[in-house]
Design a protein around this motif. Structure first.
Motif, short mmCIF file in Angstrom:
data_model
loop_
_atom_site.label_atom_id
_atom_site.label_comp_id
_atom_site.label_asym_id
_atom_site.label_seq_id
_atom_site.Cartn_x
_atom_site.Cartn_y
_atom_site.Cartn_z
N PRO A 1 0.60 -1.07 0.24
CA PRO A 1 -0.39 -0.20 -0.34
C PRO A 1 0.90 1.18 -0.15
CG PRO A 1 -0.81 -1.54 2.40
CD PRO A 1 0.47 -2.15 1.03
N TYR B 1 0.51 5.65 -0.28
CA TYR B 1 0.28 6.17 0.06
C TYR B 1 0.60 7.96 0.41
CZ TYR B 1 -2.87 10.85 1.78
OH TYR B 1 -3.81 11.68 1.59
N GLU C 1 4.27 8.60 -1.09
CA GLU C 1 5.28 8.02 -1.28
C GLU C 1 6.50 8.25 -2.83
OE1 GLU C 1 5.88 6.49 1.61
OE2 GLU C 1 4.22 5.71 2.48
N ASP D 1 -3.44 4.32 -2.82
CA ASP D 1 -4.98 4.89 -1.73
C ASP D 1 -4.70 5.97 -2.03
OD1 ASP D 1 -6.32 4.09 -0.04
OD2 ASP D 1 -4.67 4.65 1.83
N HIS E 1 -4.55 2.33 5.01
CA HIS E 1 -3.30 1.52 4.56
C HIS E 1 -4.20 0.09 4.89
CE1 HIS E 1 -0.84 -1.69 6.53
NE2 HIS E 1 0.00 -1.55 5.73
N ALA F 1 5.63 0.30 1.80
CA ALA F 1 6.71 1.20 1.03
C ALA F 1 7.76 1.55 1.09
CB ALA F 1 5.59 2.45 0.47
N ASP F 2 7.86 2.31 2.84
CA ASP F 2 9.37 2.89 2.78
C ASP F 2 10.40 2.70 3.67
OD1 ASP F 2 8.50 2.29 5.31
OD2 ASP F 2 7.39 3.40 5.90
N GLN G 1 10.89 -0.07 5.81
CA GLN G 1 10.81 -0.15 7.50
C GLN G 1 10.28 -1.63 7.23
OE1 GLN G 1 8.04 3.00 9.58
NE2 GLN G 1 10.06 3.08 10.35
N ARG H 1 4.73 7.97 21.14
CA ARG H 1 3.74 6.97 20.46
C ARG H 1 4.46 5.88 21.36
NH1 ARG H 1 4.31 6.37 13.41
NH2 ARG H 1 3.70 4.11 13.80
N ARG I 1 12.20 4.33 8.28
CA ARG I 1 11.78 5.25 7.06
C ARG I 1 12.71 5.46 6.34
NH1 ARG I 1 7.47 6.99 3.95
NH2 ARG I 1 5.58 6.77 5.29
N THR J 1 5.87 9.32 8.39
CA THR J 1 4.92 9.12 8.70
C THR J 1 3.20 9.50 8.30
OG1 THR J 1 4.07 7.36 9.89
CG2 THR J 1 4.84 9.77 11.44
N LYS J 2 2.94 8.74 8.02
CA LYS J 2 1.36 9.04 7.26
C LYS J 2 0.11 8.45 8.83
CE LYS J 2 3.14 8.91 3.24
NZ LYS J 2 4.27 9.40 3.56
N1 UDP Z 1 -0.26 4.12 4.06
C1 UDP Z 1 -1.43 3.76 3.27
N2 UDP Z 1 -2.72 4.62 3.12
C2 UDP Z 1 -2.78 5.50 4.26
C3 UDP Z 1 -1.63 5.58 5.21
C4 UDP Z 1 -0.95 4.64 4.92
O1 UDP Z 1 -1.59 3.14 2.17
O2 UDP Z 1 -4.06 6.40 4.06
C5 UDP Z 1 0.58 3.50 3.75
C6 UDP Z 1 1.87 3.58 3.81
O3 UDP Z 1 1.94 4.53 2.26
C7 UDP Z 1 3.02 2.90 3.97
C8 UDP Z 1 2.34 1.98 4.83
O4 UDP Z 1 1.04 2.63 4.72
O5 UDP Z 1 3.26 1.89 3.07
C9 UDP Z 1 2.55 2.16 6.68
O6 UDP Z 1 2.54 4.13 6.23
P1 UDP Z 1 3.81 4.76 7.36
O7 UDP Z 1 4.80 3.79 7.36
O8 UDP Z 1 3.25 6.20 6.90
O9 UDP Z 1 3.33 4.50 9.23
P2 UDP Z 1 4.68 4.08 10.07
O10 UDP Z 1 5.29 3.18 9.65
O11 UDP Z 1 4.04 5.30 10.45
O12 UDP Z 1 3.24 2.74 11.26
#
Ligand code: UDP
Ligand code: MG
Length: 242
Positions: free
Chosen positions: A5, A7, A9, A44, A75, A98-99, A101, A136, A204, A209-210
């Protein structure tokens, strides 16, 4: 299939595709995965050039493909859309962020666990939260404590949605009619023999972060309401009381 997924990116996709191309290429050479394995990006409802990039990658390399959602659905829904699209012609699916991580370096180990050790699924969890804002981490820990007290779904602290699943498990996941998808709970709920791999948190590669605090808070409430009857019991007790 790898389902990713995305968003907004655009900043990470060049690096992610590069790393995945390398890793998947090696795995194909070693015949660990099929030659027609694919990486499917689920756009997304991004507001940046994410879809443009996905289209470009697809045009230059048949390893990459994409699905474009009509708007941002979060997500969990993007992941579901990806699974629904690919499950019919796959043996295995991996869900990944996608990032970067979710380290692509774990992929060979994940495949081995399925092919050589006979597991149905390989799950991953981070053993540290280095680099994450302390507030967090604090609330995340509290969430896992609470949900494991009041729910009988086994939800592992630090578990990621980075996971390899066989077709059988994907079928089970898709057969669940949950409207609010709390994948961490659903993965555990459907059962199956699961191997856990642990790794140190990775930050990341680029972008931000989203998930803000409020989104995460609402998501955790969704998890609790979906996997515990305690909120319902509390509401009933108050109802009787009044
Ligand atoms: N993502 C998505 N839709 C959203 C928010 C996030 O598809 O509304 C995707 C984002 O592109 C990434 C994954 O979900 O691939 C995890 O998001 P993020 O890295 O921002 O979250 P974190 O790692 O900070 O929990
Ligand atoms: Mg991330």
């Amino acid at each position: 299939y790898l389902v990713i997924p995305c968003y907004n990116e655009e900043e990470v996709l060049p690096e992610t595709t590069k790393r995945l191309k390398e890793k998947m290429g090696t795995l194909m050479k070693k015949k660990k995965i099929a030659k027609d394995s694919k990486v499917i990006f689920v756009n997304d409802g991004s507001k940046d050039r994410t879809w443009e990039l996905i289209t470009q990658y697809h045009q230059t390399d048949s390893l990459f493909g994409g699905i474009n959602l009509s708007r941002n659905r979060g997500h969990q829904n993007a992941l579901l859309a990806g699974l629904m699209t690919v499950y019919e012609d796959c043996d295995m699916v991996i869900s990944m962020d996608a990032d970067l991580q979710d380290p692509p370096a774990l992929l060979p180990k994940m495949y081995d666990a399925i092919v050589e050790e006979g597991y149905d699924s390989v799950a991953t969890r981070r053993v540290s939260r280095v680099g994450e804002p302390p507030i967090r981490s604090f609330f995340a820990r509290m969430f896992y404590k609470i949900i494991n007290k009041i729910s009988n779904a086994d939800i592992v602290d630090g578990a990621r949605d980075y996971r390899l699943m066989t077709r059988q498990m994907v079928d089970a996941i898709l057969s669940m009619g949950e409207y609010n998808r709390f994948s961490k709970g659903i993965f555990g709920w459907v059962g199956f023999q699961t191997k856990w791999l642990a790794y140190e948190n990775v930050e990341r590669v680029a972008g931000e972060t989203k998930w803000n605090f409020w989104k995460l808070f609402l998501y955790s409430l969704e998890g609790i309401v979906a996997f515990s009857t305690v909120p319902l019991t509390i509401a009933s007790l108050f109802g009787i009381l009044f």
